[in-house]
Enzyme design. Structure first.
Site, PDB file in Angstrom:
ATOM      1  N   GLY A  42       0.805  -1.212   0.000  1.00  0.00           N
ATOM      2  CA  GLY A  42       0.000   0.000   0.000  1.00  0.00           C
ATOM      3  C   GLY A  42       0.842   1.267   0.000  1.00  0.00           C
ATOM      4  O   GLY A  42       0.522   2.241  -0.699  1.00  0.00           O
ATOM      5  N   SER A  43       1.904   1.273   0.767  1.00  0.00           N
ATOM      6  CA  SER A  43       2.747   2.475   0.851  1.00  0.00           C
ATOM      7  C   SER A  43       3.352   2.813  -0.507  1.00  0.00           C
ATOM      8  O   SER A  43       3.326   3.972  -0.928  1.00  0.00           O
ATOM      9  CB  SER A  43       3.873   2.276   1.872  1.00  0.00           C
ATOM     10  N   ASN A 122      -7.841   3.979   8.797  1.00  0.00           N
ATOM     11  CA  ASN A 122      -7.313   2.780   9.436  1.00  0.00           C
ATOM     12  C   ASN A 122      -7.432   2.790  10.963  1.00  0.00           C
ATOM     13  O   ASN A 122      -7.391   1.755  11.592  1.00  0.00           O
ATOM     14  CB  ASN A 122      -5.859   2.558   9.026  1.00  0.00           C
ATOM     15  N   GLN A 150      -7.770   0.201   3.356  1.00  0.00           N
ATOM     16  CA  GLN A 150      -8.681  -0.353   4.353  1.00  0.00           C
ATOM     17  C   GLN A 150     -10.017  -0.782   3.743  1.00  0.00           C
ATOM     18  O   GLN A 150     -10.769  -1.522   4.369  1.00  0.00           O
ATOM     19  CB  GLN A 150      -8.950   0.676   5.459  1.00  0.00           C
ATOM     20  N   SER A 170      -3.621  -3.009  -0.595  1.00  0.00           N
ATOM     21  CA  SER A 170      -2.539  -3.817  -0.051  1.00  0.00           C
ATOM     22  C   SER A 170      -3.066  -5.193   0.336  1.00  0.00           C
ATOM     23  O   SER A 170      -4.058  -5.308   1.053  1.00  0.00           O
ATOM     24  CB  SER A 170      -1.955  -3.101   1.170  1.00  0.00           C
ATOM     25  N   ALA A 171      -2.382  -6.242  -0.129  1.00  0.00           N
ATOM     26  CA  ALA A 171      -2.905  -7.608   0.015  1.00  0.00           C
ATOM     27  C   ALA A 171      -3.055  -8.052   1.468  1.00  0.00           C
ATOM     28  O   ALA A 171      -4.024  -8.706   1.826  1.00  0.00           O
ATOM     29  CB  ALA A 171      -2.007  -8.596  -0.739  1.00  0.00           C
ATOM     30  N   HIS A 172      -2.096  -7.683   2.339  1.00  0.00           N
ATOM     31  CA  HIS A 172      -2.161  -8.231   3.705  1.00  0.00           C
ATOM     32  C   HIS A 172      -3.322  -7.646   4.506  1.00  0.00           C
ATOM     33  O   HIS A 172      -3.662  -8.147   5.570  1.00  0.00           O
ATOM     34  CB  HIS A 172      -0.826  -8.051   4.448  1.00  0.00           C
ATOM     35  N   THR A 208      11.767  -7.308 -11.151  1.00  0.00           N
ATOM     36  CA  THR A 208      11.129  -8.613 -11.321  1.00  0.00           C
ATOM     37  C   THR A 208       9.896  -8.703 -10.437  1.00  0.00           C
ATOM     38  O   THR A 208       9.946  -8.339  -9.263  1.00  0.00           O
ATOM     39  CB  THR A 208      12.132  -9.730 -10.967  1.00  0.00           C
ATOM     40  N   CYS A 296       3.545   5.339  20.964  1.00  0.00           N
ATOM     41  CA  CYS A 296       4.276   5.330  22.235  1.00  0.00           C
ATOM     42  C   CYS A 296       5.774   5.350  21.976  1.00  0.00           C
ATOM     43  O   CYS A 296       6.289   4.516  21.256  1.00  0.00           O
ATOM     44  CB  CYS A 296       3.957   4.068  23.024  1.00  0.00           C
TER      45      CYS A 296
HETATM   46  C1  LIG Z   1      -1.811  -0.352   5.953  1.00  0.00           C
HETATM   47  C2  LIG Z   1      -2.136   0.902   5.252  1.00  0.00           C
HETATM   48  C3  LIG Z   1      -1.255   1.462   4.300  1.00  0.00           C
HETATM   49  C4  LIG Z   1       0.099   0.880   4.022  1.00  0.00           C
HETATM   50  O1  LIG Z   1       0.062  -0.382   3.405  1.00  0.00           O
HETATM   51  P1  LIG Z   1       1.352  -1.325   3.420  1.00  0.00           P
HETATM   52  O2  LIG Z   1       1.008  -2.438   2.506  1.00  0.00           O
HETATM   53  O3  LIG Z   1       1.537  -1.774   4.835  1.00  0.00           O
HETATM   54  O4  LIG Z   1       2.502  -0.507   2.931  1.00  0.00           O
HETATM   55  C5  LIG Z   1      -1.652   2.609   3.644  1.00  0.00           C
HETATM   56  N1  LIG Z   1      -2.845   3.188   3.889  1.00  0.00           N
HETATM   57  C6  LIG Z   1      -3.721   2.676   4.781  1.00  0.00           C
HETATM   58  C7  LIG Z   1      -5.033   3.344   4.989  1.00  0.00           C
HETATM   59  C8  LIG Z   1      -3.391   1.524   5.507  1.00  0.00           C
HETATM   60  O5  LIG Z   1      -4.257   1.035   6.396  1.00  0.00           O
END
Ligand SMILES: *Cc1c(COP(=O)(O)O)cnc(C)c1O
Length: 354
Positions: A42-43, A122, A150, A170-172, A208, A296
Site C-alpha cells: 500500500g505504501s 485505518n 482499508q 494492499s494484500a495483507h 522482477t 508510544c
Molecule cells: C496499511 C495501510 C497502508 C500501508 O500499506 P502497506 O502495505 O503496509 O505498505 C496505507 N494506507 C492505509 C489506509 C493503511 O491502512
C-alpha cells in the site's frame, strides 16, 4: 535446448498466473486489467500515485488537496512534494472524521491537479463519501486518488460509478500475503514511475515481479469478493454488539468515528482518565491484542494525528484502543472482551485511588 524450452515454459506459466491475478484485482474494483500495476504494498502504491501523478501533471498546476487524517504513506509523500515546490492543502475533518464537500470545493483552485482522500480510515474506521468526492473532482477536471487500503476486501468498490481515477490497495489487509499491493490508474491519466529499470508493469514499476505474492493477492481478493456480503454481515454484527455493550457497560467511554459510515470490523473507543498503555498491557496478558491510538515512544505518548484531527477531548486522549474483528471472531469473543476490559479498568481505578 530442453533447458531453454523449460525456462520458457515456466516463464510463461508465471506470466499467465500474474495476468490471472491482475484480472481478479481488476474485477474487484471494476476497472480494466491493464489499469492495474502491482507494487510492494500500500505504501508504495500511495507513493507511486502521488509522486507519479504530481510530477507528470506539473505543467497543469502545482496544487494538491488531501486530508489531515490520511495514512502516513500519503501525508509524508505530500510533505516531501511540498519540499519539491508543490502546494498542499490538508483538509480538516469533523468530529466523526469526515471531510466536508463544501470545504473541498472551496479549496480547489486553478492550480489544483490532484485530490487524495482516503476511502476508509485505518484507526477510527470512518468511510468518506467517495462517490460525491469523485463526482466533484470529475466535474472540476481534477484527478482523484483514493487510498483504499482499508476498503478493498471490506467494501464494494466501483471505480466507474465512483469516478475514481487512482486507487491503492494492499494484500495483507485482506488476508493476502505481506509485501504486495497494487495501484489502479485510469487509462487516460499520465503518471511517472518512481522506480526505474526494466520494462515490467508497462514501464511504470521496474523490477522482477513478486510472482508468489501477486498470485496470493489474486486468490485473496477473489475470496474477499465472493464472501463480501456474508463476512460483512458477520463483522457488522460483532462490531455493533460490541459498541452497544461498551456504551452500556463501561463508564466514561467515547466511541470514536462515525456510527453510520464505518468499516464493518472496526471498533475504536477512548476511556476517560485511564492510562491506555497500562490497559493495553493488562489486556495483552489476558490474550487480548488491541491496538492503541497513540504512538508510544519510551515513556511519552503522543496522540495520533487522527485523534487530534477529530478534536478528541484532553481527558480521553491518554486511552484510545482499537478492536479489529476478523472473519474468525465469534459472538462469544465479545463476552470475553467485555469481561476482561471491565476487570482491567476496575483494577486500574483501584490502583489510582490508593
Ligand atoms: C496499511 C495501510 C497502508 C500501508 O500499506 P502497506 O502495505 O503496509 O505498505 C496505507 N494506507 C492505509 C489506509 C493503511 O491502512
Amino acid at each position: 535446448m530442453v533447458m531453454l524450452r523449460l525456462l520458457i515454459f515456466f516463464g510463461q506459466t508465471a506470466k499467465k498466473a500474474i495476468e490471472e491475478a491482475r484480472k481478479k484485482v481488476a474485477e474487484y474494483i471494476n476497472c480494466k486489467t491493464e489499469e492495474i500495476y502491482f507494487t510492494s504494498g500500500g505504501s508504495e502504491a500511495d507513493n507511486l500515485a502521488l509522486f507519479g501523478i504530481a510530477k507528470a501533471n506539473k505543467h497543469k498546476g502545482n496544487h494538491i488537496i488531501t486530508s489531515k487524517i490520511e495514512h502516513h504513506a500519503i501525508l509524508n509523500s505530500c510533505m516531501a512534494l511540498e519540499k519539491e515546490g508543490f502546494k498542499v492543502t490538508y483538509l480538516d475533518v469533523d468530529k466523526e472524521g469526515r471531510i466536508s464537500l463544501h470545504a473541498l470545493r472551496k479549496a480547489i483552485t486553478q492550480d489544483t491537479i490532484l485530490v487524495s482522500i482516503m476511502f476508509a480510515n485505518n484507526e477510527i474506521g470512518t468511510i468518506q463519501d467517495i462517490e460525491e468526492i469523485g463526482k466533484l473532482c470529475r466535474f472540476k477536471g481534477i484527478i482523484f486518488h483514493t487510498d483504499a487500503v482499508q476498503a478493498v476486501g471490506n467494501i464494494q468498490i466501483d471505480v466507474e460509478k465512483m469516478n475514481i481515477d487512482s486507487l491503492s490497495m494492499s494484500a495483507h489487509k485482506f488476508y493476502g500475503p505481506k509485501g504486495v499491493g497494487a495501484l489502479y490508474v485510469r487509462k487516460n491519466i499520465n503518471f511517472n514511475p518512481i522506480i526505474y529499470g526494466g520494462h515490467q508493469e508497462k514501464d511504470k514499476r521496474a523490477g522482477t515481479e513478486n510472482t508468489p505474492g501477486i498470485v496470493g493477492m489474486g486468490k485473496a481478493i477473489e475470496l474477499a469478493r465472493t464472501n463480501l456480503e456474508k463476512n460483512n454481515k458477520h463483522l457488522q454484527n460483532l462490531r455493533d454488539k460490541t459498541i452497544q455493550r461498551l456504551i452500556n457497560e463501561i463508564p466514561d467511554i467515547k466511541i470514536n468515528g462515525s456510527m453510520e459510515n464505518r468499516l464493518p470490523g472496526n471498533v475504536n473507543f477512548s476511556i476517560k482518565n485511564i492510562d491506555g498503555r497500562t490497559l493495553l498491557l493488562m489486556l495483552e496478558m489476558e490474550g487480548l491484542f488491541l491496538s492503541s491510538g497513540s504512538a508510544c515512544t519510551s515513556n511519552k505518548t503522543t496522540p495520533s494525528h487522527v485523534l487530534e484531527a477529530i478534536g478528541q477531548e484532553k481527558d480521553y486522549l491518554s486511552c484510545t484502543l482499537r478492536i479489529t474483528f476478523g472473519e474468525q471472531n465469534t459472538i462469544e469473543d465479545i463476552d470475553y472482551i467485555l469481561d476482561k476490559l471491565k476487570e482491567c479498568i476496575t483494577k486500574i481505578k483501584q490502583a489510582n485511588s490508593t
